[in-house]
Design a protein around this motif. Structure first.
Motif, PDB file in Angstrom:
ATOM      1  N   LEU A 120       0.842  -1.186   0.000  1.00  4.57           N
ATOM      2  CA  LEU A 120       0.000   0.000   0.000  1.00  4.57           C
ATOM      3  C   LEU A 120       0.883   1.243   0.000  1.00  4.57           C
ATOM      4  N   TYR A 121       0.996   1.891  -1.155  1.00  3.07           N
ATOM      5  CA  TYR A 121       1.846   3.071  -1.302  1.00  3.07           C
ATOM      6  C   TYR A 121       0.986   4.335  -1.174  1.00  3.07           C
ATOM      7  N   GLY A 122       1.220   5.094  -0.113  1.00  2.00           N
ATOM      8  CA  GLY A 122       0.503   6.338   0.080  1.00  2.00           C
ATOM      9  C   GLY A 122      -1.003   6.158   0.119  1.00  2.00           C
ATOM     10  N   VAL A 123      -1.454   5.129   0.794  1.00  2.99           N
ATOM     11  CA  VAL A 123      -2.888   4.814   0.830  1.00  2.99           C
ATOM     12  C   VAL A 123      -3.542   5.462   2.056  1.00  2.99           C
ATOM     13  N   LEU A 170       1.731  -7.828   4.449  1.00  2.00           N
ATOM     14  CA  LEU A 170       1.270  -6.481   4.103  1.00  2.00           C
ATOM     15  C   LEU A 170       2.312  -5.447   4.508  1.00  2.00           C
ATOM     16  N   LEU A 171       2.573  -4.514   3.605  1.00  2.00           N
ATOM     17  CA  LEU A 171       3.432  -3.372   3.908  1.00  2.00           C
ATOM     18  C   LEU A 171       2.704  -2.095   3.531  1.00  2.00           C
ATOM     19  N   ALA A 172       2.714  -1.124   4.441  1.00  2.00           N
ATOM     20  CA  ALA A 172       2.185   0.212   4.181  1.00  2.00           C
ATOM     21  C   ALA A 172       3.374   1.146   4.027  1.00  2.00           C
ATOM     22  N   ILE A 173       3.495   1.776   2.859  1.00  2.00           N
ATOM     23  CA  ILE A 173       4.666   2.596   2.549  1.00  2.00           C
ATOM     24  C   ILE A 173       4.232   4.046   2.389  1.00  2.00           C
ATOM     25  N   ALA A 174       4.864   4.940   3.141  1.00  2.00           N
ATOM     26  CA  ALA A 174       4.530   6.370   3.088  1.00  2.00           C
ATOM     27  C   ALA A 174       5.704   7.161   2.546  1.00  2.00           C
ATOM     28  N   GLY A 175       5.399   8.283   1.887  1.00  2.00           N
ATOM     29  CA  GLY A 175       6.427   9.224   1.472  1.00  2.00           C
ATOM     30  C   GLY A 175       6.755  10.162   2.625  1.00  2.00           C
ATOM     31  N   ASP A 176       8.035  10.471   2.811  1.00  2.00           N
ATOM     32  CA  ASP A 176       8.419  11.266   3.980  1.00  2.00           C
ATOM     33  C   ASP A 176       7.897  12.698   3.917  1.00  2.00           C
ATOM     34  N   VAL A 177       7.574  13.194   2.716  1.00  2.00           N
ATOM     35  CA  VAL A 177       7.030  14.549   2.599  1.00  2.00           C
ATOM     36  C   VAL A 177       5.649  14.512   1.926  1.00  2.00           C
ATOM     37  N   ASP A 178       4.929  13.422   2.126  1.00  2.00           N
ATOM     38  CA  ASP A 178       3.575  13.305   1.576  1.00  2.00           C
ATOM     39  C   ASP A 178       2.629  14.127   2.448  1.00  2.00           C
ATOM     40  N   ASP A 179       2.270  15.307   1.969  1.00  2.00           N
ATOM     41  CA  ASP A 179       1.397  16.192   2.732  1.00  2.00           C
ATOM     42  C   ASP A 179      -0.075  15.948   2.402  1.00  2.00           C
ATOM     43  N   PHE A 180      -0.311  15.110   1.390  1.00  2.00           N
ATOM     44  CA  PHE A 180      -1.679  14.823   0.976  1.00  2.00           C
ATOM     45  C   PHE A 180      -2.263  13.690   1.817  1.00  2.00           C
ATOM     46  N   VAL A 181      -1.480  12.603   1.985  1.00  2.00           N
ATOM     47  CA  VAL A 181      -1.883  11.484   2.851  1.00  2.00           C
ATOM     48  C   VAL A 181      -0.885  11.427   4.000  1.00  2.00           C
ATOM     49  N   GLN A 195       5.131  -1.077   8.658  1.00  2.00           N
ATOM     50  CA  GLN A 195       5.252   0.309   8.212  1.00  2.00           C
ATOM     51  C   GLN A 195       6.634   0.587   7.601  1.00  2.00           C
ATOM     52  N   ARG A 196       6.627   1.298   6.488  1.00  2.00           N
ATOM     53  CA  ARG A 196       7.870   1.733   5.848  1.00  2.00           C
ATOM     54  C   ARG A 196       7.716   3.189   5.414  1.00  2.00           C
ATOM     55  N   VAL A 197       8.832   3.936   5.396  1.00  2.00           N
ATOM     56  CA  VAL A 197       8.833   5.328   4.933  1.00  2.00           C
ATOM     57  C   VAL A 197       9.965   5.489   3.926  1.00  2.00           C
ATOM     58  N   VAL A 198       9.646   6.087   2.767  1.00  2.00           N
ATOM     59  CA  VAL A 198      10.646   6.318   1.730  1.00  2.00           C
ATOM     60  C   VAL A 198      10.662   7.802   1.373  1.00  2.00           C
TER      61      VAL A 198
END
Length: 455
Positions: A120-123, A170-181, A195-198
């Motif tokens: 799940l990328y930026g979900v 399951l992996l949930a991946i977030a962007g470190d500067v994702d201001d939308f999600v 949880q992962r952060v890229v």
């Protein structure tokens, strides 16, 4: 549906787009890099578009389907060709597409049983805070209101259906500067281990410039399996692990009352699913301190203790494993069971070799046990295990030519990932123990290329 790569394997990597509904718009750079990753070469790669446009719904004329309806569309597509033909599925979803996937998994147990991985990328798994400002503009936006009715129900149903541990990874991946999600929506609904952060914002976290991008590497390394040697094909492993999970689900509830054959199946399934410690625990429980009656039962328990000894090097485990293999060999020979005979003999030889001083030559006792294994092979059914045992003897004796020939023959006739891993791991450990800079050569005998003669 777009097919980016078709292979002979029965595992599919399916990309689900975000709010645009377009795989090309969401995923094209990511898919391009994924296609270049060698470890994923045998995966079928597909993308599934769905109805979604960046415009306001027009009442009484046309509007995009709700997320719940899109999840039903996804479920339907997976019941017809070509998607229905796959035995194992890995979903890679971006943004709203991840909500579509989660809703489909909650509502469809048969689909969930086929899934090996979910990325799940930026979900917005708890919804979007900006969406609350104008939910009336678009039904899909209304579904994504932060902690709104749709996402509250999804989270509640997810917990009820899967608890804290689902059958797929399951992996949930977030962007470190994702201001939308924000991370409170993309990461917090799931355990910290998932949880992962890229680096990246909501868009760039899935727009890698090369295959070394963390977003791609997370996908590749997880599909390959962190605990799995590189010679194991990740697509085949995904299919195998679905079969292991099915066997575990069927046999685990009544493990204490299973007969030897069923119990051996359960232990092998747990081991193949990466749950070797659990297999050892239930075997110790059932055998109550090692009261065994068959060579196969002794071998099953000995194998797991052997692997623990190789990791932890506790003398008690070495002694216990040798006792069990010796018991198994004695029992097999008393019953003229040559298949069990060569199995126990070669493992005794392996333990003796690995326990000896790294500078010492192979001992006379180890050589005698190798010969015993060959004698049993000569009278046993000619299968991949028998041939691999002959290869292992040749490898221990430094005959790399014969060893390679035997191992490649064994690899060519086995379709079982667990068997390939077992024979490959042991061969590589022997090569490392013997030195002579042969480790990479031996590992190459078990690569995907070495298995092409099976196709």
């Amino acid at each position: 549906m777009t097919q980016f790569r078709a292979t002979a394997e029965r595992a599919a990597l399916i990309f689900i787009p975000g709010f645009t509904g377009s795989v090309a718009a969401s995923w094209q750079p990511f898919i391009t890099q994924t296609l270049s990753v060698p470890q994923l070469a045998s995966w079928n790669i597909l993308g599934l578009d769905y109805a979604s446009k960046r415009r306001v719904d027009i009442s009484g004329w046309e509007k995009d389907p709700s997320i719940a309806l899109l999840s039903q569309y996804l479920r339907t597509e997976l019941t017809v060709s070509p998607l229905a033909e796959f035995e194992s599925i890995a979903f890679v979803a971006h943004s709203m597409g991840g909500l579509v996937v989660q809703r489909a998994l909650v509502d469809d147990p048969k689909l969930a049983a086929k899934v090996s991985h979910v990325f799940l990328y930026g979900v917005p798994s708890r919804g979007l805070e900006p969406a609350a400002m104008a939910p009336w503009l678009k039904q899909q936006i209304g579904d994504m209101v932060f902690d709104g009715e749709f996402v509250r129900k999804l989270r509640r149903d997810w917990r009820r259906t899967f608890g804290t541990r689902q059958s797929f990874e399951l992996l949930a991946i977030a962007g470190d500067v994702d201001d939308f999600v924000g991370a409170n929506s993309s990461l917090e609904p799931f355990p910290e281990s998932s949880q992962r952060v890229v680096v990246g914002n909501h868009s760039t976290l899935i727009r890698p410039e090369n295959s070394d991008h963390p977003s791609v590497q997370i996908l590749a390394s997880t599909l390959q399996g962190q605990d799995v040697p590189t010679f194991i094909d990740s697509a085949r492993l995904a299919v195998a692990r679905r079969n292991y999970k099915a066997a575990i689900e069927r046999l685990m509830p009544n493990y204490a009352s299973l007969d030897d054959a069923a119990f051996a199946t359960l232990a092998m399934a747990l081991d193949g699913d990466g749950r070797g410690d659990e297999a050892l625990r239930i075997m110790d429980d059932v055998y109550r301190g090692g009261i065994l009656t068959t060579a196969e039962a002794a071998g099953n328990l000995a194998g797991r203790i052997k692997r623990r000894w190789l990791l932890e090097r506790q003398q008690a485990d070495l002694v216990r494993a040798r006792e069990l293999y010796e018991f198994g060999l004695k029992t097999a020979e008393s019953e003229n069971d040559h298949a069990q005979g060569f199995y126990h003999a070669i493992n005794l030889a392996f333990l003796m070799l690995m326990a000896s001083d790294a500078t010492a030559d192979i001992s006379a006792v180890t050589r005698r046990m190798c010969q015993k294994a060959l004698d049993h092979c000569a009278q046993a059914q000619r299968n991949h295990w028998c041939i691999a045992t002959e290869g292992e003897v040749a490898l221990m004796q430094g005959d790399f030519g014969t060893a390679e020939s035997k191992y490649r023959e064994a690899v060519a006739i086995t379709g079982d990932v667990r068997d390939l891993r077992s024979m490959g791991d042991q061969a590589c450990m022997i090569a490392f123990r013997l030195g002579q800079n042969r480790f990479e050569q031996v590992q190459g005998w078990f690569t995907t290329e070495a298995q092409e003669t099976r196709a």
